[in-house]
Design an enzyme around this catalytic site. Structure first.
Site, mmCIF file in Angstrom:
data_model
loop_
_atom_site.group_PDB
_atom_site.id
_atom_site.type_symbol
_atom_site.label_atom_id
_atom_site.label_comp_id
_atom_site.label_asym_id
_atom_site.label_seq_id
_atom_site.Cartn_x
_atom_site.Cartn_y
_atom_site.Cartn_z
ATOM 1 N N CYS A 185 1.014 -1.240 -0.107
ATOM 2 C CA CYS A 185 0.791 -0.055 0.035
ATOM 3 C C CYS A 185 1.088 1.147 0.063
ATOM 4 C CB CYS A 185 -0.878 0.306 1.403
ATOM 5 S SG CYS A 185 -1.999 1.259 1.710
ATOM 6 N N GLU A 210 -26.033 14.685 -1.163
ATOM 7 C CA GLU A 210 -27.594 15.577 -1.127
ATOM 8 C C GLU A 210 -28.104 15.022 -1.612
ATOM 9 O OE1 GLU A 210 -29.543 19.736 -1.417
ATOM 10 O OE2 GLU A 210 -27.978 20.227 -2.722
ATOM 11 N N HIS A 225 -26.383 21.769 0.950
ATOM 12 C CA HIS A 225 -26.798 22.231 0.221
ATOM 13 C C HIS A 225 -25.715 23.253 -0.350
ATOM 14 C CE1 HIS A 225 -29.487 23.198 -3.538
ATOM 15 N NE2 HIS A 225 -29.315 24.660 -3.660
ATOM 16 N N LYS A 227 -0.158 5.155 -5.823
ATOM 17 C CA LYS A 227 -1.342 5.362 -7.536
ATOM 18 C C LYS A 227 -2.048 6.720 -7.194
ATOM 19 C CE LYS A 227 -4.857 3.918 -5.985
ATOM 20 N NZ LYS A 227 -5.654 2.866 -5.418
ATOM 21 N N TYR A 277 -9.464 -2.949 -10.779
ATOM 22 C CA TYR A 277 -10.041 -1.693 -10.245
ATOM 23 C C TYR A 277 -8.349 -1.057 -10.673
ATOM 24 C CZ TYR A 277 -7.209 -2.919 -6.209
ATOM 25 O OH TYR A 277 -6.941 -2.665 -5.023
ATOM 26 N N CYS A 310 -1.412 1.826 -3.136
ATOM 27 C CA CYS A 310 -2.896 2.822 -2.872
ATOM 28 C C CYS A 310 -2.252 4.613 -2.983
ATOM 29 C CB CYS A 310 -2.858 2.675 -1.545
ATOM 30 S SG CYS A 310 -3.317 1.107 -0.420
ATOM 31 N N GLU A 315 -7.619 2.557 -12.910
ATOM 32 C CA GLU A 315 -6.655 3.393 -12.311
ATOM 33 C C GLU A 315 -5.911 4.206 -12.707
ATOM 34 O OE1 GLU A 315 -8.441 2.690 -7.585
ATOM 35 O OE2 GLU A 315 -6.038 1.596 -8.703
HETATM 36 C C1 LIG Z 1 -1.291 -0.698 -6.924
HETATM 37 C C2 LIG Z 1 -2.203 -1.362 -5.889
HETATM 38 C C3 LIG Z 1 -2.718 -0.088 -5.921
HETATM 39 C C4 LIG Z 1 -3.719 -0.757 -4.532
HETATM 40 N N1 LIG Z 1 -4.777 0.306 -4.006
HETATM 41 C C5 LIG Z 1 -5.614 0.322 -3.056
HETATM 42 C C6 LIG Z 1 -6.191 1.333 -2.634
HETATM 43 O O1 LIG Z 1 -6.638 2.167 -3.074
HETATM 44 N N2 LIG Z 1 -7.475 1.067 -1.112
HETATM 45 C C7 LIG Z 1 -6.860 0.111 -0.633
HETATM 46 O O2 LIG Z 1 -7.904 -0.296 0.371
HETATM 47 N N3 LIG Z 1 -6.637 -1.111 -1.284
HETATM 48 C C8 LIG Z 1 -5.475 -1.104 -2.413
HETATM 49 N N4 LIG Z 1 -4.445 -1.832 -2.502
HETATM 50 C C9 LIG Z 1 -4.457 -2.999 -2.170
HETATM 51 C C10 LIG Z 1 -3.085 -3.051 -0.919
HETATM 52 O O3 LIG Z 1 -2.057 -2.366 -1.460
HETATM 53 C C11 LIG Z 1 -3.105 -4.250 -0.210
HETATM 54 O O4 LIG Z 1 -4.814 -4.468 0.487
HETATM 55 C C12 LIG Z 1 -2.706 -4.506 0.738
HETATM 56 O O5 LIG Z 1 -1.539 -3.704 0.922
HETATM 57 C C13 LIG Z 1 -2.463 -5.897 1.801
HETATM 58 O O6 LIG Z 1 -1.991 -5.418 2.418
HETATM 59 P P1 LIG Z 1 -1.441 -6.696 3.536
HETATM 60 O O7 LIG Z 1 -0.445 -6.581 4.945
HETATM 61 O O8 LIG Z 1 -1.545 -7.661 3.498
HETATM 62 O O9 LIG Z 1 0.423 -7.117 2.223
HETATM 63 P P2 LIG Z 1 0.918 -6.094 1.634
HETATM 64 O O10 LIG Z 1 0.878 -4.638 2.545
HETATM 65 O O11 LIG Z 1 1.527 -6.167 0.560
HETATM 66 O O12 LIG Z 1 2.507 -6.514 3.176
HETATM 67 C C14 LIG Z 1 3.326 -7.478 2.987
HETATM 68 C C15 LIG Z 1 4.266 -8.014 3.070
HETATM 69 O O13 LIG Z 1 4.894 -8.941 3.632
HETATM 70 C C16 LIG Z 1 6.420 -8.728 3.301
HETATM 71 N N5 LIG Z 1 7.045 -9.850 2.746
HETATM 72 C C17 LIG Z 1 6.696 -11.047 2.073
HETATM 73 N N6 LIG Z 1 7.178 -12.105 2.108
HETATM 74 C C18 LIG Z 1 7.815 -12.232 3.092
HETATM 75 C C19 LIG Z 1 8.791 -12.897 4.015
HETATM 76 N N7 LIG Z 1 8.447 -14.333 3.562
HETATM 77 N N8 LIG Z 1 9.399 -12.309 4.915
HETATM 78 C C20 LIG Z 1 9.491 -10.923 4.804
HETATM 79 N N9 LIG Z 1 9.041 -10.444 4.773
HETATM 80 C C21 LIG Z 1 8.199 -11.175 3.904
HETATM 81 C C22 LIG Z 1 6.362 -8.040 1.248
HETATM 82 O O14 LIG Z 1 8.080 -7.537 0.714
HETATM 83 C C23 LIG Z 1 5.197 -6.973 2.324
HETATM 84 O O15 LIG Z 1 5.990 -6.030 2.642
HETATM 85 C C24 LIG Z 1 -3.898 -1.679 -3.901
HETATM 86 C C25 LIG Z 1 -2.409 -2.515 -4.271
HETATM 87 C C26 LIG Z 1 -1.700 -2.246 -5.695
HETATM 88 C C27 LIG Z 1 -0.746 -3.049 -6.107
#
Ligand SMILES: Cc1cc2nc3c(=O)[nH]c(=O)nc-3n(C[C@H](O)[C@H](O)[C@H](O)COP(=O)(O)OP(=O)(O)OC[C@H]3O[C@@H](n4cnc5c(N)ncnc54)[C@H](O)[C@@H]3O)c2cc1C
Length: 453
Positions: free
Chosen positions: A43, A440, A435, A51, A178, A48, A182
């Site tokens: 994110c 509204e 308004h 973007k 989406y 997010c 976007e």
């Molecule tokens: C282009 C794009 C736009 C988006 N826009 C939106 C939006 O507008 N609004 C919204 O709500 N959501 C949006 N999302 C979705 C949102 O980013 C994800 O839903 C959110 O980041 C999920 O959080 P998470 O903690 O599950 O995973 P992540 O945020 O992906 O975090 C997982 C982390 O784990 C780390 N990792 C993975 N494997 C290992 C390992 N074995 N050891 C150590 N570290 C590891 C990764 O490096 C990563 O940093 C968007 C996604 C993308 C790709």
């Protein structure tokens, strides 16, 4: 005190993992968390946040185009300077990512800049160090999928957009979800000629049908070419650029191709077998409502569970889990009525059931309005707003709200509270509007547009 190194170890320092680790640490747990790539996860770094900054940049150009109609003679749209935007965006991303890291330290959690993998059900290899934990949370998120077609390596995935040093002039965006929309929207707004290619007749599969149709029209009105019913079959490098071919015999040559054709959970590389965890279809980790895997002391949350891949869902799950395990406050994050937005230009937003989902549950009254917002009656920009309420006829509860138009995301957050609270159409009717606003209209929809079922 337990004999483990940590009470809780979180794998993944993204939205869900950081929240879970931070709250557990503030509840007094001894917490470790490993992040292999960037604190804040998808994110903050490639999702997010960067973007939305780019969408905002694109909007300024459009506002500049409109400003003349409001009397601003000298505010004309000039050429956009991508490197200025890139520098400002990257600085903000770096600032936020650092805050995520600091939050953990301030809460007393131990952060590891390392990859983590299971050695057994209570032991992890964290960057070569052996670490034990009483409980383990898998919050490893997901990654963008690159289709298995000839020349796929010539295309980019969503992460790559944020590394571009300049705006590609001609872009093909592949996908109808989406993220694809976007990206198409922001690149178009910044001055690229954008072609969108997707399999279905309408974009945004799973969204309400009226929103899908209105979105297609809105992108058309912006001048984005949409090749519907096309599946990309090959990319090829030519002297003129990258040649994109589709199942229906279309060939287009562009400067850049962006695949936004889906994401997969990050479970490879975790050595899940060592903990006897079996990923489900497409690699997602199955969990119950408490985020528990088949091992009672191992949990998974956020995108790696592939339930509802949104940042606020991951953070809500992480927070609820930490409160349950260490805060004497057992609770779960509800996935009902989660609002969500599409940050296109214009944006769309939605909460609750689509008409297509709601009709499976009973007869409906549909309230729908389309209008040109005041700003665009002046600017003459061909931009319509659509607002829709889906009402269960028997109970008169508003079970879904949908919108495409300026500020849709900002409005929908408030509407979501009403829907979560179980508001009826009569509650909407007795609410006095602000308004003059577009918002509204949500409380002045008096006549049923159609009855279904
Ligand atoms: C282009 C794009 C736009 C988006 N826009 C939106 C939006 O507008 N609004 C919204 O709500 N959501 C949006 N999302 C979705 C949102 O980013 C994800 O839903 C959110 O980041 C999920 O959080 P998470 O903690 O599950 O995973 P992540 O945020 O992906 O975090 C997982 C982390 O784990 C780390 N990792 C993975 N494997 C290992 C390992 N074995 N050891 C150590 N570290 C590891 C990764 O490096 C990563 O940093 C968007 C996604 C993308 C790709």
């Amino acid at each position: 005190m337990s004999t483990y190194d940590f009470d809780l170890f979180v794998i993944g320092g993204g939205s869900g993992g950081v929240r879970c680790a931070r709250i557990a640490a503030t509840h007094g747990a001894r917490v470790g968390v490993a992040e292999e790539r960037f604190w804040g996860g998808t994110c903050v770094n490639v999702g997010c946040v960067p973007k939305k900054i780019m969408v905002q940049a694109a909007e300024y150009g459009i506002w500049a185009e409109e400003a003349g109609a409001f009397g601003w003679q000298d505010m004309r749209k000039g050429a956009h300077r991508w490197p200025v935007l890139k520098q400002a965006r990257d600085a903000e991303v770096e600032r936020l990512s650092a805050i995520y890291g600091r939050l953990l330290g301030n809460a007393g959690a131990t952060a590891f800049d390392a990859h983590a993998r299971f050695i057994d059900a209570h032991t992890l290899d964290v960057g070569g160090k052996r670490v034990t934990a009483e409980r383990i949370v898998i919050a490893t998120g997901g990654h963008a999928l690159r289709p298995d077609i000839p020349g796929a390596e010539l295309g980019m995935i969503s992460d790559d957009l944020f590394t571009l040093e300049d705006l590609p002039k001609r872009v093909a965006v592949v996908g109808g979800g989406y993220i694809a929309l976007e990206f198409a929207s922001l690149l178009d707004g910044l001055g690229a000629a954008v072609e969108l290619m997707y399999r279905q007749d309408l974009p945004l599969r799973g969204f309400d049908g009226d929103i899908r149709a209105a979105m297609k029209d809105a992108l058309d009105a912006r001048g984005i070419t949409q090749h519907t019913g096309h599946e990309v079959t090959a990319l090829e490098k030519t002297a003129e650029g990258i040649r994109v071919s589709t199942t229906r015999g279309l060939h287009r040559t562009v400067d850049a191709v962006i695949f936004a054709t889906g994401r997969l959970p990050n479970t490879r590389g975790l050595n899940l077998e060592a903990a006897d965890i079996v990923p489900g279809r497409l690699g997602a980790i199955p969990v119950d409502a408490q985020q528990t895997t088949r091992q009672p002391h191992i949990f998974a949350l956020g995108d790696v569970t592939d339930q509802m891949n949104l940042t606020p869902v991951a953070t809500a799950q992480g927070h609820a889990l930490a409160d349950t395990l260490f805060g004497h406050n057992p609770r779960t994050a509800s996935l009902a009525n989660v609002p969500t937005a599409v940050f296109t230009i214009p944006p769309a937003a939605t909460v609750g059931l689509s008409e297509e989902e709601a009709i499976q549950k009973g007869p409906l009254d549909i309230y729908l309005t389309r209008f040109t917002p005041m700003r665009h009656t002046i600017s003459k920009l061909p931009r319509k707003t659509l607002m829709k309420l889906v009402v269960a006829r028997d109970t008169q509860r508003v079970v879904g709200a949908h919108m495409i138009g300026d500020d849709a995301a900002e409005m929908m957050q408030g509407i979501a509270i009403a829907i979560v609270a179980g508001a009826t159409k009569q509650d909407f009717d007795r609410t006095i509007g602000i308004h003059p606003t577009a918002a509204e209209e949500f409380v002045t929809l008096r006549s049923i547009t159609r009855q279904v079922g």
